[in-house]
Design a protein around this motif. Structure first.
Motif, PDB file in Angstrom:
ATOM      1  N   ALA A  86       0.540  -1.092  -0.031  1.00 30.02           N
ATOM      2  CA  ALA A  86       0.044   0.292   0.124  1.00 30.02           C
ATOM      3  C   ALA A  86       0.918   1.254   0.320  1.00 30.02           C
ATOM      4  O   ALA A  86       0.745   1.936  -0.779  1.00 30.02           O
ATOM      5  N   TYR A  87       1.624   1.163   1.140  1.00 29.84           N
ATOM      6  CA  TYR A  87       2.909   2.293   0.793  1.00 29.84           C
ATOM      7  C   TYR A  87       3.346   2.655  -0.715  1.00 29.84           C
ATOM      8  O   TYR A  87       3.465   4.132  -0.470  1.00 29.84           O
ATOM      9  N   THR A  88       4.102   2.122  -1.026  1.00 33.44           N
ATOM     10  CA  THR A  88       4.753   1.771  -2.063  1.00 33.44           C
ATOM     11  C   THR A  88       3.645   2.226  -3.329  1.00 33.44           C
ATOM     12  O   THR A  88       4.560   2.852  -3.966  1.00 33.44           O
ATOM     13  N   MET A 108      -6.464  22.270  -2.105  1.00 35.45           N
ATOM     14  CA  MET A 108      -6.953  21.793  -3.165  1.00 35.45           C
ATOM     15  C   MET A 108      -5.378  20.447  -3.122  1.00 35.45           C
ATOM     16  O   MET A 108      -6.423  19.542  -4.384  1.00 35.45           O
ATOM     17  N   GLN A 109      -4.662  20.501  -2.834  1.00 35.72           N
ATOM     18  CA  GLN A 109      -3.820  19.568  -3.156  1.00 35.72           C
ATOM     19  C   GLN A 109      -4.180  18.291  -1.832  1.00 35.72           C
ATOM     20  O   GLN A 109      -3.858  17.199  -2.249  1.00 35.72           O
ATOM     21  N   ALA A 110      -5.181  19.283  -0.889  1.00 36.43           N
ATOM     22  CA  ALA A 110      -5.795  17.429  -0.024  1.00 36.43           C
ATOM     23  C   ALA A 110      -6.774  17.226  -0.495  1.00 36.43           C
ATOM     24  O   ALA A 110      -6.899  15.400  -0.448  1.00 36.43           O
ATOM     25  N   ALA A 111      -7.525  17.059  -1.486  1.00 35.79           N
ATOM     26  CA  ALA A 111      -8.069  16.960  -2.656  1.00 35.79           C
ATOM     27  C   ALA A 111      -7.636  15.735  -3.554  1.00 35.79           C
ATOM     28  O   ALA A 111      -8.441  14.977  -3.903  1.00 35.79           O
ATOM     29  N   HIS A 112      -6.272  16.271  -4.006  1.00 36.95           N
ATOM     30  CA  HIS A 112      -5.850  15.042  -5.141  1.00 36.95           C
ATOM     31  C   HIS A 112      -5.176  14.634  -3.908  1.00 36.95           C
ATOM     32  O   HIS A 112      -4.670  13.215  -4.291  1.00 36.95           O
ATOM     33  N   ILE A 113      -4.903  14.166  -2.500  1.00 38.50           N
ATOM     34  CA  ILE A 113      -3.899  13.478  -1.968  1.00 38.50           C
ATOM     35  C   ILE A 113      -4.997  11.821  -0.893  1.00 38.50           C
ATOM     36  O   ILE A 113      -4.918  11.100  -1.436  1.00 38.50           O
ATOM     37  N   PHE A 114      -6.212  12.668  -1.023  1.00 39.81           N
ATOM     38  CA  PHE A 114      -7.784  11.842  -0.635  1.00 39.81           C
ATOM     39  C   PHE A 114      -7.627  10.622  -1.984  1.00 39.81           C
ATOM     40  O   PHE A 114      -7.334   9.520  -1.192  1.00 39.81           O
ATOM     41  N   LEU A 118      -7.394   7.496  -0.205  1.00 40.69           N
ATOM     42  CA  LEU A 118      -8.684   6.192   0.181  1.00 40.69           C
ATOM     43  C   LEU A 118      -7.669   4.887  -0.837  1.00 40.69           C
ATOM     44  O   LEU A 118      -7.799   4.076  -0.398  1.00 40.69           O
ATOM     45  N   ALA A 119      -7.085   4.970  -1.866  1.00 38.64           N
ATOM     46  CA  ALA A 119      -6.597   3.693  -2.509  1.00 38.64           C
ATOM     47  C   ALA A 119      -6.183   2.797  -1.997  1.00 38.64           C
ATOM     48  O   ALA A 119      -5.777   1.612  -2.256  1.00 38.64           O
ATOM     49  N   ALA A 120      -5.042   3.500  -1.236  1.00 32.97           N
ATOM     50  CA  ALA A 120      -3.712   3.232   0.141  1.00 32.97           C
ATOM     51  C   ALA A 120      -4.428   2.213   0.682  1.00 32.97           C
ATOM     52  O   ALA A 120      -4.474   0.453   1.220  1.00 32.97           O
ATOM     53  N   GLN A 121      -5.499   2.610   1.724  1.00 27.76           N
ATOM     54  CA  GLN A 121      -6.823   1.687   2.628  1.00 27.76           C
ATOM     55  C   GLN A 121      -7.499   0.861   2.143  1.00 27.76           C
ATOM     56  O   GLN A 121      -7.414   0.077   2.456  1.00 27.76           O
ATOM     57  N   ALA A 122      -7.714   1.094   1.163  1.00 24.84           N
ATOM     58  CA  ALA A 122      -8.748  -0.296   0.334  1.00 24.84           C
ATOM     59  C   ALA A 122      -7.794  -1.352   0.159  1.00 24.84           C
ATOM     60  O   ALA A 122      -8.220  -2.412  -0.186  1.00 24.84           O
ATOM     61  N   ILE A 123      -6.251  -1.357  -0.460  1.00 24.44           N
ATOM     62  CA  ILE A 123      -5.385  -2.315  -1.172  1.00 24.44           C
ATOM     63  C   ILE A 123      -5.077  -2.716   0.578  1.00 24.44           C
ATOM     64  O   ILE A 123      -4.759  -3.883   0.295  1.00 24.44           O
ATOM     65  N   GLU A 143     -11.261   6.867   7.538  1.00 28.42           N
ATOM     66  CA  GLU A 143      -9.802   7.490   8.182  1.00 28.42           C
ATOM     67  C   GLU A 143      -8.520   8.503   7.201  1.00 28.42           C
ATOM     68  O   GLU A 143      -8.197   9.132   7.267  1.00 28.42           O
ATOM     69  N   SER A 144      -9.280   8.233   5.894  1.00 36.30           N
ATOM     70  CA  SER A 144      -8.474   8.216   5.028  1.00 36.30           C
ATOM     71  C   SER A 144      -9.428   9.496   4.735  1.00 36.30           C
ATOM     72  O   SER A 144      -8.433  10.652   4.608  1.00 36.30           O
ATOM     73  N   ALA A 145     -10.027  10.686   4.577  1.00 33.02           N
ATOM     74  CA  ALA A 145     -10.633  11.785   4.707  1.00 33.02           C
ATOM     75  C   ALA A 145     -10.231  12.368   5.637  1.00 33.02           C
ATOM     76  O   ALA A 145     -10.027  13.705   5.877  1.00 33.02           O
ATOM     77  N   LEU A 146     -10.046  11.553   6.808  1.00 33.09           N
ATOM     78  CA  LEU A 146      -9.825  12.327   8.371  1.00 33.09           C
ATOM     79  C   LEU A 146      -8.255  12.899   8.217  1.00 33.09           C
ATOM     80  O   LEU A 146      -7.623  13.731   8.374  1.00 33.09           O
ATOM     81  N   THR A 147      -6.676  11.812   7.112  1.00 29.71           N
ATOM     82  CA  THR A 147      -5.626  12.005   7.473  1.00 29.71           C
ATOM     83  C   THR A 147      -5.696  13.065   5.941  1.00 29.71           C
ATOM     84  O   THR A 147      -4.838  13.456   6.556  1.00 29.71           O
ATOM     85  N   ALA A 148      -6.840  12.986   5.118  1.00 31.97           N
ATOM     86  CA  ALA A 148      -6.440  13.550   3.960  1.00 31.97           C
ATOM     87  C   ALA A 148      -6.700  15.439   4.659  1.00 31.97           C
ATOM     88  O   ALA A 148      -5.928  16.263   4.035  1.00 31.97           O
ATOM     89  N   ALA A 149      -7.550  15.667   5.557  1.00 34.33           N
ATOM     90  CA  ALA A 149      -8.306  16.829   5.938  1.00 34.33           C
ATOM     91  C   ALA A 149      -6.536  17.045   6.809  1.00 34.33           C
ATOM     92  O   ALA A 149      -6.685  18.577   7.338  1.00 34.33           O
ATOM     93  N   LEU A 150      -6.113  16.672   7.720  1.00 32.36           N
ATOM     94  CA  LEU A 150      -4.903  17.120   7.795  1.00 32.36           C
ATOM     95  C   LEU A 150      -3.473  17.258   7.130  1.00 32.36           C
ATOM     96  O   LEU A 150      -2.263  17.910   7.714  1.00 32.36           O
ATOM     97  N   TRP A 151      -3.658  17.471   6.267  1.00 27.53           N
ATOM     98  CA  TRP A 151      -2.897  17.146   4.978  1.00 27.53           C
ATOM     99  C   TRP A 151      -2.023  19.733   5.017  1.00 27.53           C
ATOM    100  O   TRP A 151      -1.262  19.372   5.095  1.00 27.53           O
TER     101      TRP A 151
END
Length: 174
Positions: A86-88, A108-114, A118-123, A143-151
């Protein structure tokens, strides 16, 4: 008037490699804390990895992401390679979009990172389910939304040591 591709007009100092190592190590230590995982906790390690993949893609790459993912796999006693994969992939896609993301504001960067988070967590969830785990439910992806909100906060904190002082000092060359 020219548009600055990095979102602001500040000149940044070169990043200290020790600061990168310390920030990644602190994020790994937060990931290894024995927290109650029934609550939604942000994946700070993924967030810091994405940050340095975007800001310093030649220093922090896919190999570093795999090593940190393998360390998380060993600590959590999960299927070996779950977090490493996932991290790779997260790092690969962050490096792929790093030039485009820099043109946007932090929100907007957070919107690109989300989607990457989400894909990494889905993996990781898909690998757990394939090896006999139960699906934890769709609320887990918050969790992905919270992580992206911290960007934006992460960007502010990790860029702070590189920022030059506001007032010019006549004794400094820059």
């Amino acid at each position: 008037m020219a548009i600055n591709p990095f979102g602001n007009s500040e000149i940044l100092r070169p990043v200290n490699p020790w600061f990168i190592l310390i920030s990644l190590s602190a994020a790994l230590l937060f990931k290894l804390l024995p927290l109650d995982r029934s609550w939604i906790t942000p994946d700070l390690l993924a967030l810091v990895l994405v940050f340095w993949n975007i800001r310093q893609p030649r220093r922090i790459g896919i190999g570093v992401a795999w090593c940190f993912g393998a360390a998380v796999d060993v600590h959590t006693a999960s299927v070996f390679g779950e977090h490493a994969l996932a991290y790779t992939l997260l790092s690969y896609f962050a490096i792929t979009i790093h030039r485009r993301v820099m043109w946007f504001s932090p929100v907007m960067q957070a919107a690109h990172i989300f989607p990457l988070l989400l894909a990494a967590q889905a993996i990781t969830v898909a690998i757990r389910v394939m090896f006999g785990g139960i699906f934890p439910g769709p609320w887990m992806f918050a969790e992905s939304a919270l992580t992206a909100a911290l960007w934006p906060l992460t960007q502010f904190l990790l860029l702070a040591p590189q920022k030059l002082p506001q007032h010019r000092d006549n004794d400094r060359p820059i």
